[in-house]
Enzyme design. Structure first.
Site, PDB file in Angstrom:
ATOM      1  N   LYS A  27     -24.007  72.228  40.155  1.00 54.93           N
ATOM      2  CA  LYS A  27     -23.151  71.083  39.569  1.00 54.93           C
ATOM      3  C   LYS A  27     -23.999  69.772  39.634  1.00 54.93           C
ATOM      4  O   LYS A  27     -24.601  69.323  40.408  1.00 54.93           O
ATOM      5  CB  LYS A  27     -22.229  70.904  40.740  1.00 54.93           C
ATOM      6  CG  LYS A  27     -20.738  70.060  40.090  1.00 54.93           C
ATOM      7  CD  LYS A  27     -20.141  69.148  41.352  1.00 54.93           C
ATOM      8  CE  LYS A  27     -20.950  67.920  41.830  1.00 54.93           C
ATOM      9  NZ  LYS A  27     -21.146  66.849  40.642  1.00 54.93           N
ATOM     10  N   GLU A  48     -31.336  51.693  52.185  1.00 54.42           N
ATOM     11  CA  GLU A  48     -31.855  52.022  50.859  1.00 54.42           C
ATOM     12  C   GLU A  48     -30.933  51.238  49.970  1.00 54.42           C
ATOM     13  O   GLU A  48     -29.637  51.386  50.361  1.00 54.42           O
ATOM     14  CB  GLU A  48     -31.351  53.626  50.806  1.00 54.42           C
ATOM     15  CG  GLU A  48     -32.018  54.026  49.385  1.00 54.42           C
ATOM     16  CD  GLU A  48     -31.761  55.547  49.165  1.00 54.42           C
ATOM     17  OE1 GLU A  48     -30.705  56.031  49.338  1.00 54.42           O
ATOM     18  OE2 GLU A  48     -32.709  56.114  48.808  1.00 54.42           O
ATOM     19  N   CYS A  93     -35.703  57.890  45.114  1.00 56.20           N
ATOM     20  CA  CYS A  93     -35.767  58.233  46.352  1.00 56.20           C
ATOM     21  C   CYS A  93     -36.596  57.858  47.116  1.00 56.20           C
ATOM     22  O   CYS A  93     -36.535  57.478  48.186  1.00 56.20           O
ATOM     23  CB  CYS A  93     -35.251  59.704  46.717  1.00 56.20           C
ATOM     24  SG  CYS A  93     -36.400  60.888  45.750  1.00 56.20           S
ATOM     25  N   GLU A 136     -32.394  67.033  50.233  1.00 55.71           N
ATOM     26  CA  GLU A 136     -33.350  66.001  49.888  1.00 55.71           C
ATOM     27  C   GLU A 136     -32.739  64.791  49.827  1.00 55.71           C
ATOM     28  O   GLU A 136     -31.671  64.550  48.702  1.00 55.71           O
ATOM     29  CB  GLU A 136     -33.759  66.386  48.534  1.00 55.71           C
ATOM     30  CG  GLU A 136     -34.719  67.581  48.429  1.00 55.71           C
ATOM     31  CD  GLU A 136     -36.030  67.599  49.084  1.00 55.71           C
ATOM     32  OE1 GLU A 136     -36.521  66.372  49.505  1.00 55.71           O
ATOM     33  OE2 GLU A 136     -36.714  68.771  49.204  1.00 55.71           O
TER      34      GLU A 136
HETATM   35  P1  NAD Z   1     -24.405  61.045  46.109  1.00 54.09           P
HETATM   36  O1  NAD Z   1     -24.760  61.722  47.325  1.00 54.09           O
HETATM   37  O2  NAD Z   1     -23.518  60.147  45.786  1.00 54.09           O
HETATM   38  O3  NAD Z   1     -24.293  62.218  44.852  1.00 54.09           O
HETATM   39  C1  NAD Z   1     -25.214  63.445  44.546  1.00 54.09           C
HETATM   40  C2  NAD Z   1     -24.347  64.542  44.315  1.00 54.09           C
HETATM   41  O4  NAD Z   1     -23.560  65.024  45.225  1.00 54.09           O
HETATM   42  C3  NAD Z   1     -23.536  64.297  43.055  1.00 54.09           C
HETATM   43  O5  NAD Z   1     -23.582  65.467  42.135  1.00 54.09           O
HETATM   44  C4  NAD Z   1     -22.100  64.406  43.741  1.00 54.09           C
HETATM   45  O6  NAD Z   1     -21.081  64.729  42.853  1.00 54.09           O
HETATM   46  C5  NAD Z   1     -22.183  65.194  44.827  1.00 54.09           C
HETATM   47  N1  NAD Z   1     -21.264  65.102  45.916  1.00 54.09           N
HETATM   48  C6  NAD Z   1     -20.490  63.504  46.329  1.00 54.09           C
HETATM   49  N2  NAD Z   1     -19.755  63.956  47.253  1.00 54.09           N
HETATM   50  C7  NAD Z   1     -19.607  65.333  47.404  1.00 54.09           C
HETATM   51  C8  NAD Z   1     -19.053  65.960  48.328  1.00 54.09           C
HETATM   52  N3  NAD Z   1     -18.186  65.578  49.207  1.00 54.09           N
HETATM   53  N4  NAD Z   1     -19.096  67.557  48.414  1.00 54.09           N
HETATM   54  C9  NAD Z   1     -20.319  67.954  47.569  1.00 54.09           C
HETATM   55  N5  NAD Z   1     -20.820  67.304  46.633  1.00 54.09           N
HETATM   56  C10 NAD Z   1     -20.622  65.936  46.529  1.00 54.09           C
HETATM   57  O7  NAD Z   1     -26.296  60.500  45.424  1.00 54.09           O
HETATM   58  P2  NAD Z   1     -26.340  59.847  44.168  1.00 54.09           P
HETATM   59  O8  NAD Z   1     -25.755  58.445  44.171  1.00 54.09           O
HETATM   60  O9  NAD Z   1     -25.919  60.641  43.062  1.00 54.09           O
HETATM   61  O10 NAD Z   1     -27.870  59.865  44.309  1.00 54.09           O
HETATM   62  C11 NAD Z   1     -28.692  58.798  44.929  1.00 54.09           C
HETATM   63  C12 NAD Z   1     -29.054  59.206  46.196  1.00 54.09           C
HETATM   64  O11 NAD Z   1     -29.877  60.307  46.173  1.00 54.09           O
HETATM   65  C13 NAD Z   1     -30.244  58.360  46.935  1.00 54.09           C
HETATM   66  O12 NAD Z   1     -29.867  58.220  48.304  1.00 54.09           O
HETATM   67  C14 NAD Z   1     -31.399  58.928  46.771  1.00 54.09           C
HETATM   68  O13 NAD Z   1     -32.409  58.462  47.722  1.00 54.09           O
HETATM   69  C15 NAD Z   1     -31.032  60.400  46.817  1.00 54.09           C
HETATM   70  N6  NAD Z   1     -32.182  61.069  46.166  1.00 54.09           N
HETATM   71  C16 NAD Z   1     -33.209  61.771  46.720  1.00 54.09           C
HETATM   72  C17 NAD Z   1     -34.151  62.633  46.289  1.00 54.09           C
HETATM   73  C18 NAD Z   1     -35.072  63.363  47.078  1.00 54.09           C
HETATM   74  O14 NAD Z   1     -35.806  64.207  46.590  1.00 54.09           O
HETATM   75  N7  NAD Z   1     -35.259  63.269  48.580  1.00 54.09           N
HETATM   76  C19 NAD Z   1     -34.074  62.810  44.911  1.00 54.09           C
HETATM   77  C20 NAD Z   1     -33.486  62.009  44.149  1.00 54.09           C
HETATM   78  C21 NAD Z   1     -32.482  61.111  44.710  1.00 54.09           C
END
Ligand code: NAD
Length: 508
Positions: free
Chosen positions: A194, A402, A303, A269
């Site tokens: 997804k 962050e 991230c 992650e």
């Molecule tokens: P997010 O947590 O808002 O969303 C990530 C994904 O989770 C999306 O596909 C979203 O649709 C899904 N999601 C949201 N709520 C959910 C739920 N209740 N159940 C299941 N899935 C759900 O994050 P974002 O805003 O898309 O991305 C930014 C974040 O990602 C930042 O905190 C960043 O640090 C982190 N990130 C981490 C890495 C890493 O390798 N550690 C890499 C990239 C981004």
């Protein structure tokens, strides 16, 4: 919008080979509900696509296809060599379509074209790397075990976990998909992906690429939709054996709680607030460039962004001056414009979030050295000037949380001991960086950091061969390299009783 992007969007909207549908069991399927969500170009704020908002029924269909492909031996029973050939073909097609996929990423995410090109090259490289590991797996998946007890022999074998679910964020859309899809498929798992609802377009392109590579039906399924609907249904599905998540800490925490209900194997992650420590013997120009790359690359939506910079007080004033001069020179604009190094933030929500974080930082006492506002040259698009903040307290919100934007917080330090203490004073532990000409000092500090990724005399370069993941609240598990493959493998012991005689416990 450039011509390549227009062509791709037309393919989606007008039913070309790429469809605004779910990709399930090797086919483009209509969604179970008529609900859609919109995809926006962050450079113009224009809606560029309407995609199906997948729900539990769509996820059920996708998981069922993945389960059939796994259980009926379509994928796990192939040799690693055979699976590797499919992954190599996917890498070849991505490489052939580099320019077009990069243009699509610019359109969807806003990042400058050279960065998008870098991401897509890395995406192809990730498939290539795991093609090699899949090929080696045939020989490496079985190891003999030496037992202290005589009369028995034992070996450990590695097997694919089963059906894997992957949920990814919007900051590196196609690359984050590859970090999960490539190792899962190499291991012999089947998958339901997804993508983020903010940037789903290159995931649909990946589906099309898998079709062209003739990946067997059901091996990779892609459902577009919102986190609370499609995402949650995927996490909760009882037939998903493993869930790999990349995203924010709050979502990661929810996912871990949901996965606990059926003891699902999860890897997380998550976010970070990573420190970059610059010692007094560092060349100032070199430090300025890595500080900039560490926080302004991808609009700071990274991230592992080194968003907390600690500078030895001897060079602090001079470094801050040079950094401010260079930050003010960065060319801001639409990602498809030549020379642009800072594109728009990904959407209105992220833009508002970053602006209000800056306001909160200033309200709690930080000094705004530069940036903090939209450049006056843009009427639309989520543009923000590179922003530098100083003078915040160590326990302040802006220093600890962050922000995920082009916003760097800088503080001076007096000693190595103090720098390490300040660097580790965080609930996150994704990455950290140290700069000094004294490599012994770098090594000492690198080992003292409580973080999963440490850069020495640089910040951010990432290699598919090396492990990626965080300490503390930045996550659980490691991606990339062999560690990434192991995410999708179970370990089984097979122990044999070697004698033809009864064992003698009951039958003397
Ligand atoms: P997010 O947590 O808002 O969303 C990530 C994904 O989770 C999306 O596909 C979203 O649709 C899904 N999601 C949201 N709520 C959910 C739920 N209740 N159940 C299941 N899935 C759900 O994050 P974002 O805003 O898309 O991305 C930014 C974040 O990602 C930042 O905190 C960043 O640090 C982190 N990130 C981490 C890495 C890493 O390798 N550690 C890499 C990239 C981004």
């Amino acid at each position: 919008m450039n011509t390549k992007s227009i062509k791709i969007i037309a393919q989606l909207s007008e039913g070309g080979s790429m469809r605004a549908k779910h990709f399930i069991n090797g086919q483009w399927l209509d969604a179970e509900s008529s609900k859609t969500f919109t995809v926006t170009n962050p450079a113009t704020e224009e809606v560029i696509e309407h995609l199906p908002a997948g729900n539990k029924l769509d996820i059920d269909n996708a998981v069922s296809a993945a389960k059939t492909a796994f259980e009926q031996g379509v994928w796990p029973t192939l040799t690693g060599k055979e699976r590797g050939q499919y992954l190599r073909k996917i890498a070849e097609i991505i490489t052939r379509r580099l320019d077009e996929l990069s243009a699509l990423e610019v359109l969807d995410n806003g990042k400058p074209y050279p960065e998008a090109l870098w991401d897509i090259e890395d995406t192809a490289g990730t498939f290539e790397f795991y093609a090699n590991l899949a090929e080696e797996l045939d020989e490496k998946s079985e190891v003999g075990i030496t037992l202290a007890e005589e009369g028995f022999s034992s070996k450990a074998i590695k097997e694919p976990i089963g059906v894997a679910g992957a949920i990814i964020p919007w900051n590196f859309p196609m690359l984050m998909a590859a970090w999960k899809v490539a190792p899962a498929l190499a291991a012999g798992c089947t998958m339901v992906l997804k993508p983020s609802e903010v940037t789903p377009l290159t995931a649909l392109a990946l589906a099309e690429i898998c079709q062209e590579a003739e990946l067997p039906a059901g091996v990779l399924n892609i459902v577009t939709g919102l986190g609370a609907d499609a995402g949650q249904a995927l996490v909760e599905h009882p037939d998903v054996d493993k869930l790999a998540f990349t995203g924010s800490v709050p979502t990661g925490s929810k996912i871990m709680a949901m996965a606990a209900n059926n003891i699902k194997n999860v890897s997380l992650e998550l976010g970070g607030k990573s420190p970059l420590v610059v010692f007094e013997d560092t060349d100032i120009e070199k430090a300025v460039e890595w500080i900039m790359f560490g926080i302004f690359w991808n609009q700071g939506q990274v991230c592992s962004a080194t968003s907390r910079v600690l500078v030895a007080q001897e060079i602090y004033p001079q470094l801050l001056k040079r950094l401010t001069e260079e930050a003010n020179k960065i060319i801001i604009g639409s990602g498809d414009t030549h020379g642009v190094l800072l594109g728009p933030l990904v959407n209105a929500a992220q833009y508002d979030k970053v602006l209000s974080a800056i306001t909160r930082g200033v309200d709690e006492g930080a000094t705004l050295v530069c940036g903090g506002e939209r450049p006056s040259t843009f009427e639309s698009g989520y543009y923000l000037k590179p922003t530098i903040l100083t003078d915040m307290a160590e326990n302040s919100w802006i220093w600890q949380e962050e922000i995920f934007g082009p916003v760097v917080c800088i503080k001076p330090f007096e000693s190595e001991e103090q720098a390490i203490k300040m660097a580790n004073n965080s609930r996150f532990g994704l990455a950290a960086a140290v700069m000094s000409k004294d490599l012994k000092r770098c090594d000492r500090v690198a080992k003292a950091f409580r973080a999963g990724i440490v850069w020495v005399n640089c910040s951010q370069p990432t290699f598919v061969e090396a492990p990626w993941g965080g300490y503390k609240q930045s996550g659980i598990g490691r991606e990339l390299g062999e560690w990434g493959l192991n995410n999708y493998l179970e370990t089984k012991q097979i122990t044999r009783y070697e004698s033809d005689e009864p064992w003698g416990w009951y039958l003397k």
